[in-house]
Write a protein that holds these residues in place. Structure first.
Motif, mmCIF file in Angstrom:
data_model
loop_
_atom_site.group_PDB
_atom_site.id
_atom_site.type_symbol
_atom_site.label_atom_id
_atom_site.label_comp_id
_atom_site.label_asym_id
_atom_site.label_seq_id
_atom_site.Cartn_x
_atom_site.Cartn_y
_atom_site.Cartn_z
ATOM 1 N N ALA A 99 0.843 -1.197 0.000
ATOM 2 C CA ALA A 99 0.000 0.000 0.000
ATOM 3 C C ALA A 99 0.877 1.246 0.000
ATOM 4 N N THR B 164 -4.258 6.685 -3.453
ATOM 5 C CA THR B 164 -3.651 5.537 -2.797
ATOM 6 C C THR B 164 -3.411 4.404 -3.780
ATOM 7 N N TYR B 165 -2.449 3.583 -3.413
ATOM 8 C CA TYR B 165 -2.139 2.399 -4.206
ATOM 9 C C TYR B 165 -2.269 1.176 -3.306
ATOM 10 N N TYR B 166 -2.835 0.108 -3.847
ATOM 11 C CA TYR B 166 -2.911 -1.153 -3.119
ATOM 12 C C TYR B 166 -2.539 -2.291 -4.044
ATOM 13 N N LYS C 202 -6.285 -5.322 -1.869
ATOM 14 C CA LYS C 202 -7.269 -4.319 -2.283
ATOM 15 C C LYS C 202 -8.641 -4.666 -1.710
ATOM 16 N N PHE D 160 -7.377 -3.662 3.007
ATOM 17 C CA PHE D 160 -6.435 -2.789 3.715
ATOM 18 C C PHE D 160 -6.704 -1.335 3.352
ATOM 19 N N THR D 161 -6.470 -0.448 4.316
ATOM 20 C CA THR D 161 -6.614 0.981 4.082
ATOM 21 C C THR D 161 -5.417 1.708 4.680
ATOM 22 N N LEU E 45 -1.898 1.555 8.768
ATOM 23 C CA LEU E 45 -2.432 0.565 7.845
ATOM 24 C C LEU E 45 -3.511 -0.208 8.584
#
Length: 115
Positions: free
Chosen positions: A49, A57-59, A64, A67-68, A80
């Protein structure tokens, strides 16, 4: 020199949640250059992430929707939130820059997902 300290890991059952924290010190910190990595036994470290300039944001596909990533520039911290954890999420989790050159790696925080 930036110092990175990860925390919040632990043992959790499948389907559970954890919130990891990354505390930074030593230099100007911008969350827009940072990301979370993980390294499972016998595997290479991978970026899971990241926060991109502008707040995007990238995951990784594997996390995907579960997670945040978030952060607080003023406090120099990054988080995270990990939900719906799976056994394959078991790894040591690290924070660092998304791109080279990396800061010195912290010790990481162990996440173990097991029943």
């Amino acid at each position: 020199q930036v110092r990175l300290v990860e925390s919040g890991g632990g043992l959790v059952q499948p389907g559970g949640s954890l919130r990891l924290s990354c505390a930074t010190s030593g230099s100007i910190f911008s969350i827009y250059a940072m990301g979370w990595y993980r390294q499972a036994p016998g595997k290479e470290r991978e970026l899971v992430a990241g926060i991109i300039s502008g707040g995007s944001t990238y995951y990784a596909d594997s996390v995907k929707g579960r997670f945040t990533i978030s952060g607080d520039n003023a406090k120099g911290t990054m988080y995270l939130q990990m939900n719906s954890l799976k056994p394959e999420d078991t790894a040591v989790y690290y924070c660092n820059r998304r791109l080279r050159p990396y800061y010195s790696w912290g010790q990481g925080t162990q996440v173990t997902v097991s029943s």
